[in-house]
Design a protein around this motif. Structure first.
Motif, PDB file in Angstrom:
ATOM      1  N   PRO A  57       0.830  -1.218   0.000  1.00  0.00           N
ATOM      2  CA  PRO A  57       0.000   0.000   0.000  1.00  0.00           C
ATOM      3  C   PRO A  57       0.860   1.262   0.000  1.00  0.00           C
ATOM      4  O   PRO A  57       1.979   1.275   0.535  1.00  0.00           O
ATOM      5  CB  PRO A  57      -0.798  -0.121   1.305  1.00  0.00           C
ATOM      6  CG  PRO A  57      -0.812  -1.585   1.615  1.00  0.00           C
ATOM      7  CD  PRO A  57       0.512  -2.108   1.126  1.00  0.00           C
ATOM      8  N   ALA A  58       0.352   2.321  -0.621  1.00  0.00           N
ATOM      9  CA  ALA A  58       1.096   3.582  -0.737  1.00  0.00           C
ATOM     10  C   ALA A  58       1.564   4.058   0.634  1.00  0.00           C
ATOM     11  O   ALA A  58       0.808   4.074   1.603  1.00  0.00           O
ATOM     12  CB  ALA A  58       0.221   4.639  -1.387  1.00  0.00           C
ATOM     13  N   GLY A  59       2.835   4.441   0.691  1.00  0.00           N
ATOM     14  CA  GLY A  59       3.422   4.955   1.916  1.00  0.00           C
ATOM     15  C   GLY A  59       4.081   3.914   2.787  1.00  0.00           C
ATOM     16  O   GLY A  59       4.771   4.255   3.757  1.00  0.00           O
ATOM     17  N   THR A  60       3.905   2.637   2.457  1.00  0.00           N
ATOM     18  CA  THR A  60       4.511   1.563   3.249  1.00  0.00           C
ATOM     19  C   THR A  60       5.983   1.395   2.849  1.00  0.00           C
ATOM     20  O   THR A  60       6.295   1.359   1.658  1.00  0.00           O
ATOM     21  CB  THR A  60       3.779   0.233   2.991  1.00  0.00           C
ATOM     22  OG1 THR A  60       2.386   0.399   3.250  1.00  0.00           O
ATOM     23  CG2 THR A  60       4.337  -0.867   3.876  1.00  0.00           C
ATOM     24  N   PRO A  61       6.900   1.291   3.805  1.00  0.00           N
ATOM     25  CA  PRO A  61       8.279   0.962   3.443  1.00  0.00           C
ATOM     26  C   PRO A  61       8.309  -0.383   2.714  1.00  0.00           C
ATOM     27  O   PRO A  61       7.871  -1.400   3.256  1.00  0.00           O
ATOM     28  CB  PRO A  61       8.992   0.881   4.800  1.00  0.00           C
ATOM     29  CG  PRO A  61       8.205   1.797   5.687  1.00  0.00           C
ATOM     30  CD  PRO A  61       6.773   1.585   5.245  1.00  0.00           C
ATOM     31  N   ALA A  83       4.917   3.909  -3.751  1.00  0.00           N
ATOM     32  CA  ALA A  83       4.209   4.988  -4.445  1.00  0.00           C
ATOM     33  C   ALA A  83       3.553   4.406  -5.694  1.00  0.00           C
ATOM     34  O   ALA A  83       4.254   3.839  -6.538  1.00  0.00           O
ATOM     35  CB  ALA A  83       5.167   6.107  -4.841  1.00  0.00           C
ATOM     36  N   PRO A  84       2.242   4.506  -5.827  1.00  0.00           N
ATOM     37  CA  PRO A  84       1.595   3.967  -7.025  1.00  0.00           C
ATOM     38  C   PRO A  84       1.967   4.728  -8.290  1.00  0.00           C
ATOM     39  O   PRO A  84       1.867   4.190  -9.388  1.00  0.00           O
ATOM     40  CB  PRO A  84       0.097   4.098  -6.717  1.00  0.00           C
ATOM     41  CG  PRO A  84       0.014   5.151  -5.679  1.00  0.00           C
ATOM     42  CD  PRO A  84       1.269   5.054  -4.877  1.00  0.00           C
ATOM     43  N   PHE A 118       1.960  11.366   1.559  1.00  0.00           N
ATOM     44  CA  PHE A 118       1.545   9.966   1.445  1.00  0.00           C
ATOM     45  C   PHE A 118       0.149   9.677   1.994  1.00  0.00           C
ATOM     46  O   PHE A 118      -0.320   8.539   1.895  1.00  0.00           O
ATOM     47  CB  PHE A 118       2.568   9.067   2.147  1.00  0.00           C
ATOM     48  CG  PHE A 118       3.911   9.065   1.479  1.00  0.00           C
ATOM     49  CD1 PHE A 118       4.127   8.338   0.320  1.00  0.00           C
ATOM     50  CD2 PHE A 118       4.968   9.813   1.993  1.00  0.00           C
ATOM     51  CE1 PHE A 118       5.360   8.338  -0.309  1.00  0.00           C
ATOM     52  CE2 PHE A 118       6.208   9.822   1.377  1.00  0.00           C
ATOM     53  CZ  PHE A 118       6.402   9.091   0.212  1.00  0.00           C
ATOM     54  N   GLY A 119      -0.506  10.674   2.583  1.00  0.00           N
ATOM     55  CA  GLY A 119      -1.866  10.468   3.068  1.00  0.00           C
ATOM     56  C   GLY A 119      -1.966   9.686   4.359  1.00  0.00           C
ATOM     57  O   GLY A 119      -3.026   9.108   4.652  1.00  0.00           O
ATOM     58  N   TYR A 120      -0.907   9.638   5.143  1.00  0.00           N
ATOM     59  CA  TYR A 120      -0.945   8.905   6.399  1.00  0.00           C
ATOM     60  C   TYR A 120      -1.957   9.480   7.390  1.00  0.00           C
ATOM     61  O   TYR A 120      -2.183  10.698   7.430  1.00  0.00           O
ATOM     62  CB  TYR A 120       0.415   8.973   7.106  1.00  0.00           C
ATOM     63  CG  TYR A 120       1.583   8.353   6.395  1.00  0.00           C
ATOM     64  CD1 TYR A 120       1.548   7.039   5.936  1.00  0.00           C
ATOM     65  CD2 TYR A 120       2.765   9.079   6.227  1.00  0.00           C
ATOM     66  CE1 TYR A 120       2.652   6.474   5.316  1.00  0.00           C
ATOM     67  CE2 TYR A 120       3.870   8.514   5.616  1.00  0.00           C
ATOM     68  CZ  TYR A 120       3.807   7.210   5.152  1.00  0.00           C
ATOM     69  OH  TYR A 120       4.912   6.655   4.556  1.00  0.00           O
ATOM     70  N   ARG A 121      -2.489   8.617   8.230  1.00  0.00           N
ATOM     71  CA  ARG A 121      -3.127   9.053   9.467  1.00  0.00           C
ATOM     72  C   ARG A 121      -2.046   9.109  10.539  1.00  0.00           C
ATOM     73  O   ARG A 121      -1.203   8.207  10.615  1.00  0.00           O
ATOM     74  CB  ARG A 121      -4.232   8.075   9.884  1.00  0.00           C
ATOM     75  CG  ARG A 121      -4.882   8.443  11.221  1.00  0.00           C
ATOM     76  CD  ARG A 121      -6.085   7.559  11.505  1.00  0.00           C
ATOM     77  NE  ARG A 121      -5.730   6.172  11.779  1.00  0.00           N
ATOM     78  CZ  ARG A 121      -5.320   5.732  12.970  1.00  0.00           C
ATOM     79  NH1 ARG A 121      -5.171   6.556  13.986  1.00  0.00           N
ATOM     80  NH2 ARG A 121      -5.055   4.452  13.125  1.00  0.00           N
ATOM     81  N   VAL A 122      -2.050  10.153  11.343  1.00  0.00           N
ATOM     82  CA  VAL A 122      -0.981  10.374  12.326  1.00  0.00           C
ATOM     83  C   VAL A 122      -1.497  10.091  13.730  1.00  0.00           C
ATOM     84  O   VAL A 122      -2.595  10.522  14.095  1.00  0.00           O
ATOM     85  CB  VAL A 122      -0.464  11.827  12.256  1.00  0.00           C
ATOM     86  CG1 VAL A 122       0.637  12.055  13.285  1.00  0.00           C
ATOM     87  CG2 VAL A 122       0.043  12.137  10.859  1.00  0.00           C
TER      88      VAL A 122
END
Length: 263
Positions: free
Chosen positions: A9-13, A79-80, A161-165
């Motif tokens: 998924p986007a943002g995942t290492p 990143a897609p 990346f659209g993360y929730r923090v």
């Protein structure tokens, strides 16, 4: 663990590699440390490191234009669409060090620095999604952006990346070395995938902003001793956390990485 052909998924290492002055010596060092089988790919001047036949990381020379920077581990974030992500990085105050580039049929990548100067990569999967392994000794289990610019990092990465923090402060790594450090975990859907925090007080003065990768190990103290016997260094004493016993280390070229014996 993910399926071999299913991108993270986007943002995942999704990958980690080392940019070194002497990549061949580094491959020997980490193969001895983690039990990796590092295969040289002459067409790319790059070692792909495997564990039980699965790709877990890479080692290569420094990218053009970054030769004057210290040797370092680079965490790549999924990143897609690398080009769009690269544009967001610049729009949000980051810097592109290596512009979007195709890596044969494997994927498309770029190297960037956040507004604090911490270097990271972005990877758009082609035939190679990155590592498929997690949480077994010798594999990447966590990665975090560390700097004195905590507020800037906490704003930058979710914007890109659209993360929730979720701010968790010193509860992330209990212990006197971390009591004053602020920290936030970045979530993709319901899963924490990476973090950002202030430089650990136990790190040497003048430590530059960086992404710190954590590798799972069977025994943290034994690995710390082995690193020192092989010419590396221990940064601070190993310590126990809610997630397991960890240590921050430097390899013989002073690239910084962490190990953790998962609890």
């Amino acid at each position: 663990m993910v399926e071999r052909n299913t991108p993270w998924p986007a943002g995942t290492p999704n990958w980690v590699d080392l940019a070194a002055d002497n990549a061949e010596a580094a491959a020997v060092f980490y193969a001895g440390l983690f039990g990796w089988d590092c295969e040289y790919q002459g067409s790319r001047d790059y070692w792909v490191c495997k564990l039980a036949g699965e790709d877990v990381g890479g080692i290569g020379p420094k990218h053009p234009g970054t030769e004057d920077r210290p040797s370092r581990w680079t965490t790549y974030l999924a990143a897609p669409h690398v080009d769009r992500t690269a544009a967001r990085i610049v729009d949000r105050g980051g810097e592109l060090l290596v512009p979007p580039t195709d890596v044969a049929v494997h994927g498309r990548m770029a190297i960037a620095a956040d507004p604090n100067g911490a270097i990271f990569g972005i990877w758009q999967a082609g035939e190679h999604i990155g590592s498929t392994q997690r949480a077994v000794p010798g594999t990447l289990v966590w990665s975090e952006a560390l700097s004195d610019g905590y507020d800037a990092a906490k704003a930058f990465y979710p914007a890109v990346f659209g993360y929730r923090v979720e701010e968790i402060g010193s509860n992330y790594s209990p212990g006197e070395q971390f009591d004053d450090a602020r920290y936030a975990a970045f979530y993709v859907t319901d899963h924490p995938v990476a973090g950002a925090g202030e430089l650990h007080p136990g790190m040497p003065a003048g430590t530059a902003p960086h992404w710190l990768p954590y590798f799972a190990v069977a025994g943290t103290d034994a690995i710390a001793d082995q690193v020192q016997r092989m010419g590396g260094k221990l940064i601070g004493d190993p310590l126990d956390t809610d997630f397991g016993r960890m240590a921050v280390l430097q390899d013989p070229e002073s690239a910084v990485f962490a190990v953790i014996e998962l609890g």
